[in-house]
Design a protein around this motif. Structure first.
Motif, PDB file in Angstrom:
ATOM      1  N   PRO B  56      17.923   1.473   5.293  1.00  0.00           N
ATOM      2  CA  PRO B  56      18.130   1.658   3.853  1.00  0.00           C
ATOM      3  C   PRO B  56      17.253   0.706   3.027  1.00  0.00           C
ATOM      4  CG  PRO B  56      20.237   1.627   5.002  1.00  0.00           C
ATOM      5  CD  PRO B  56      19.177   1.266   6.013  1.00  0.00           C
ATOM      6  N   LEU B  57      16.727   1.179   1.948  1.00  0.00           N
ATOM      7  CA  LEU B  57      15.849   0.450   1.020  1.00  0.00           C
ATOM      8  C   LEU B  57      14.502   0.096   1.665  1.00  0.00           C
ATOM      9  CD1 LEU B  57      18.347  -1.972  -0.828  1.00  0.00           C
ATOM     10  CD2 LEU B  57      17.941   0.452  -1.198  1.00  0.00           C
ATOM     11  N   LYS B  58      14.572  -0.613   2.792  1.00  0.00           N
ATOM     12  CA  LYS B  58      13.341  -1.049   3.458  1.00  0.00           C
ATOM     13  C   LYS B  58      12.506   0.146   3.925  1.00  0.00           C
ATOM     14  CE  LYS B  58      12.006  -4.499   6.930  1.00  0.00           C
ATOM     15  NZ  LYS B  58      12.508  -5.412   7.975  1.00  0.00           N
ATOM     16  N   GLY B  59      13.173   1.237   4.298  1.00  0.00           N
ATOM     17  CA  GLY B  59      12.453   2.412   4.760  1.00  0.00           C
ATOM     18  C   GLY B  59      11.556   3.000   3.676  1.00  0.00           C
ATOM     19  N   ASP B  60      12.107   3.135   2.459  1.00  0.00           N
ATOM     20  CA  ASP B  60      11.314   3.678   1.354  1.00  0.00           C
ATOM     21  C   ASP B  60      10.145   2.767   1.026  1.00  0.00           C
ATOM     22  OD1 ASP B  60      12.922   5.885   1.094  1.00  0.00           O
ATOM     23  OD2 ASP B  60      14.194   4.998  -0.453  1.00  0.00           O
ATOM     24  N   TYR B  61      10.432   1.469   0.987  1.00  0.00           N
ATOM     25  CA  TYR B  61       9.353   0.518   0.703  1.00  0.00           C
ATOM     26  C   TYR B  61       8.252   0.631   1.752  1.00  0.00           C
ATOM     27  CZ  TYR B  61       6.681  -3.756   0.399  1.00  0.00           C
ATOM     28  OH  TYR B  61       5.640  -4.643   0.319  1.00  0.00           O
ATOM     29  N   SER B  62       8.672   0.757   3.015  1.00  0.00           N
ATOM     30  CA  SER B  62       7.697   0.760   4.104  1.00  0.00           C
ATOM     31  C   SER B  62       6.716   1.918   3.986  1.00  0.00           C
ATOM     32  CB  SER B  62       8.416   0.825   5.443  1.00  0.00           C
ATOM     33  OG  SER B  62       9.176  -0.347   5.627  1.00  0.00           O
ATOM     34  N   ARG B  63       7.233   3.114   3.669  1.00  0.00           N
ATOM     35  CA  ARG B  63       6.322   4.259   3.518  1.00  0.00           C
ATOM     36  C   ARG B  63       5.295   3.983   2.419  1.00  0.00           C
ATOM     37  NH1 ARG B  63       8.098   9.190   5.872  1.00  0.00           N
ATOM     38  NH2 ARG B  63      10.107   8.924   6.920  1.00  0.00           N
ATOM     39  N   HIS B  64       5.761   3.375   1.345  1.00  0.00           N
ATOM     40  CA  HIS B  64       4.846   3.016   0.259  1.00  0.00           C
ATOM     41  C   HIS B  64       3.823   1.996   0.747  1.00  0.00           C
ATOM     42  CE1 HIS B  64       3.658   2.438  -3.937  1.00  0.00           C
ATOM     43  NE2 HIS B  64       3.738   1.137  -3.749  1.00  0.00           N
ATOM     44  N   ASP B  65       4.311   1.020   1.535  1.00  0.00           N
ATOM     45  CA  ASP B  65       3.440  -0.072   1.987  1.00  0.00           C
ATOM     46  C   ASP B  65       2.442   0.382   3.049  1.00  0.00           C
ATOM     47  OD1 ASP B  65       2.911  -3.033   1.834  1.00  0.00           O
ATOM     48  OD2 ASP B  65       3.359  -2.863   3.970  1.00  0.00           O
ATOM     49  N   PHE B  66       2.823   1.330   3.906  1.00  0.00           N
ATOM     50  CA  PHE B  66       1.869   1.845   4.907  1.00  0.00           C
ATOM     51  C   PHE B  66       0.593   2.328   4.188  1.00  0.00           C
ATOM     52  CE2 PHE B  66       5.626   3.703   7.618  1.00  0.00           C
ATOM     53  CZ  PHE B  66       5.931   2.444   8.089  1.00  0.00           C
ATOM     54  N   ALA B  67       0.810   3.198   3.199  1.00  0.00           N
ATOM     55  CA  ALA B  67      -0.327   3.825   2.518  1.00  0.00           C
ATOM     56  C   ALA B  67      -1.096   2.799   1.685  1.00  0.00           C
ATOM     57  CB  ALA B  67       0.176   4.968   1.633  1.00  0.00           C
ATOM     58  N   ARG B  68      -0.366   1.919   1.014  1.00  0.00           N
ATOM     59  CA  ARG B  68      -1.052   0.908   0.190  1.00  0.00           C
ATOM     60  C   ARG B  68      -1.847  -0.052   1.065  1.00  0.00           C
ATOM     61  NH1 ARG B  68       2.903  -2.529  -3.171  1.00  0.00           N
ATOM     62  NH2 ARG B  68       3.163  -3.496  -1.119  1.00  0.00           N
ATOM     63  N   SER B  69      -1.260  -0.451   2.208  1.00  0.00           N
ATOM     64  CA  SER B  69      -1.965  -1.378   3.098  1.00  0.00           C
ATOM     65  C   SER B  69      -3.221  -0.727   3.670  1.00  0.00           C
ATOM     66  CB  SER B  69      -1.031  -1.843   4.228  1.00  0.00           C
ATOM     67  OG  SER B  69       0.014  -2.634   3.705  1.00  0.00           O
ATOM     68  N   ALA B  70      -3.165   0.581   3.880  1.00  0.00           N
ATOM     69  CA  ALA B  70      -4.360   1.300   4.345  1.00  0.00           C
ATOM     70  C   ALA B  70      -5.427   1.296   3.252  1.00  0.00           C
ATOM     71  CB  ALA B  70      -3.992   2.730   4.749  1.00  0.00           C
ATOM     72  N   ARG B  71      -5.019   1.586   2.012  1.00  0.00           N
ATOM     73  CA  ARG B  71      -5.994   1.562   0.906  1.00  0.00           C
ATOM     74  C   ARG B  71      -6.579   0.162   0.750  1.00  0.00           C
ATOM     75  NH1 ARG B  71      -1.766   4.430  -1.596  1.00  0.00           N
ATOM     76  NH2 ARG B  71      -1.294   2.702  -2.972  1.00  0.00           N
TER      77      ARG B  71
END
Lengths: 199, 199
Positions: B56-71
């Protein structure tokens, strides 16, 4: 420009490390820092995650990484015991200072982090908070009274609820114009976001 | 000098991101990379931690962070679905290649990461592994047979057990001369360790 939100728990090593660079970094980019204490214990209840150092394998690594990350940053660090501790009184005290003596709030936060992570003084102990406040010219009796008042109990509870409602599940948690960054190790991304804009 | 151990799961976004810089970084410091597949699912059983994106919570953040960290890293990334997936066949295939056709092992790893995290092809599907191997000049039938052989089932099981016995609980996990670094975000520490020695 809007202040940078810096969500932290005074018992969080990575919050301590980030507390050392967020101010200078914000200043370089013409921003201020909105220091927002939260309670990691409440967040762990929502995420269902265990306390980091109690996690098998990951706990041992984390203790190693706390100290190494501090050396990497050139920041003094001694692993405190007991660890982690309750920071509810210290956090309420931060809210009280922010409301009644705002100029002393940020210095108190830095002093509290240093007391715990350098001098290994237990911030959950009233005597430690009394000494810390006295040394800073804050009335220890007024501080001790404030942290028991319903006003600041409620204020901290609301602040933690707000954090969780906004998806803030850990610490340090940095929010820049709505963009969330979790962890001391997002320093480089925070720096680029501030200098170059969204990416 | 000893190779740098790079432990990874082909279904781990941060492993994919780190797989893009570990080779060039090792090379700059006169090292090679020992690519070591593991299975995060087995690690989660030991640590008791949930799958990241299910938290919970961390999962949503993580999806956002995967893509941002790639960019942030300038690396192509598309969030695959389904996610995460079982990488047990692909991981056994890596071990088979390392034993029988070592020159193709690392190219296969990069191709597999790209297939999943850029082209969103499900690496748990035999047809995807068949196409991937065929395109690389690896015999798809031999690959498909090898991943069902006791020899490579056992080899992967032993490798995962070894990882856990050594405290390797996540991915990517980088070990340099015994020093453990967990996470794509330890890149700067890894770089300093290699260039300046222990700190």
């Amino acid at each position: 420009m809007a202040p940078i939100e810096f969500w932290f728990d005074l018992s969080s090593p990575y919050s301590y490390l980030a507390s050392r660079w967020i101010g200078p970094l914000a200043q370089r980019h013409g921003r201020t820092v909105d220091w927002k204490p939260l309670l990691l214990g409440a967040a762990f209840k929502v995420t269902g995650l265990p306390v980091l150092v109690d996690t098998p394998l990951k706990g041992d690594y984390s203790r190693h990484d706390f100290a190494r990350s501090a050396r990497f940053a050139g920041v003094p660090y001694r692993q405190p015991e007991p660890f982690p501790i309750s920071t509810v009184h210290a956090a309420r005290g931060v809210l009280w200072l922010q409301r009644t003596d705002p100029a002393r709030a940020e210095p108190f936060i830095h002093a509290a982090f240093g007391a715990y992570f350098v001098d290994n003084q237990d911030l959950s102990a009233p005597a430690v908070l009394a000494r810390l406040t006295r040394e800073m010219g804050i009335d220890p009796a007024a501080f001790a009274a404030a942290v028991q008042q319903a006003e600041f109990k409620d204020a901290l509870r609301r602040q933690v609820d707000t954090a969780l409602a906004r998806g803030i599940f850990g610490a340090p948690f940095i929010v820049i114009d709505g963009e969330p960054f979790w962890g001391n190790d997002r320093q480089a991304q925070v720096e680029r976001w501030l200098s170059g804009g969204p990416f």
